[in-house]
Design a protein around this motif. Sequence first.
Motif, short mmCIF file in Angstrom:
data_model
loop_
_atom_site.label_atom_id
_atom_site.label_comp_id
_atom_site.label_asym_id
_atom_site.label_seq_id
_atom_site.Cartn_x
_atom_site.Cartn_y
_atom_site.Cartn_z
N GLY A 19 46.12 34.96 38.16
CA GLY A 19 46.55 36.06 37.30
C GLY A 19 47.26 35.57 36.05
O GLY A 19 47.11 36.16 34.97
N ALA A 102 43.16 43.39 37.84
CA ALA A 102 43.80 42.67 38.94
C ALA A 102 42.95 41.51 39.40
O ALA A 102 41.73 41.47 39.19
N VAL A 103 43.61 40.56 40.05
CA VAL A 103 42.95 39.49 40.79
C VAL A 103 42.97 39.89 42.25
O VAL A 103 44.02 40.23 42.80
N SER A 126 48.48 42.19 40.08
CA SER A 126 48.33 42.85 38.79
C SER A 126 49.05 42.04 37.72
O SER A 126 50.28 42.11 37.62
N PRO A 127 48.34 41.24 36.92
CA PRO A 127 49.00 40.44 35.90
C PRO A 127 49.82 41.25 34.89
O PRO A 127 50.91 40.81 34.50
#
Length: 266
Positions: A19, A102-103, A126-127
């Motif tokens: 992220g 998101a990742v 969520s970065p």
Amino acid sequence: MALVDELAELAIEVAREAGGLARLRREEGVAIAATKSSIADIVTEADREVETLIRSRLAAARPDDGFLGEESGGDRGESGITWVVDPIDGTVNYAYGIPAYAVSIAAVRGEPAPEQWEALAGAVFSPPTGEMFHAAQGAGAWLSGRRLEVNAHPSAAGALLATGFGYNPATHAGDLARVGRVMPMARDLRRIGAASLDLAFVAAGRFDGYFERGLQPWDHAAGALLVIEAGGRFVRVDLADNPDRPLFVAAGPGVFDELLAATASP
């Protein structure tokens, strides 16, 4: 350390690093690398770079595990564990600078197919917000040290729901008809554009329910575990009109049956 705890810790660690890379590339500027199934189905150079990072970190930590990623495909491995990865879920948001992506990383056991695997651990990071949603089988779903629980909403009437639309324009009429059936019972509807976040938000009680057709395995592998470990229900339904685009429904127990009936009806 139990296997599920080990897998969860690794998913969290790698998702956070991935992220960070995604956020850095977003700040530098995003280049669309290709269009896949439709004009809306894009991949950026960052998608590929982030997935390469995730794959290398997981392989270094657990070289015998398999891998199933959105951008680089699959490798079965030898351990019986497969990592199911969406490096940037919400790529269109990401490309446009909308802070909703998101990742998503999950570890599953068994055949690398959703109807056959057993989800063991997952992380959705969520970065833009720095929020890390994570779960391990039998150990609950968590966010920032807080155990998550789905909303105890008594019914779908007045529920806040979320959905998404597939990339194929030919399916949009059916998706809109489904929304039309749901809206009379709902408080309102949200369309974020990242399935992993939709599912994480159901687990966190931010949404009462979520439905969407045509998700891919990497879209829901981690998020579905979050919902289940938070006390919710998640199901795939193959519909007769197009079995290649199954319906996925997630919600708390009070909402689930009504939402499923409304969305699965022809």
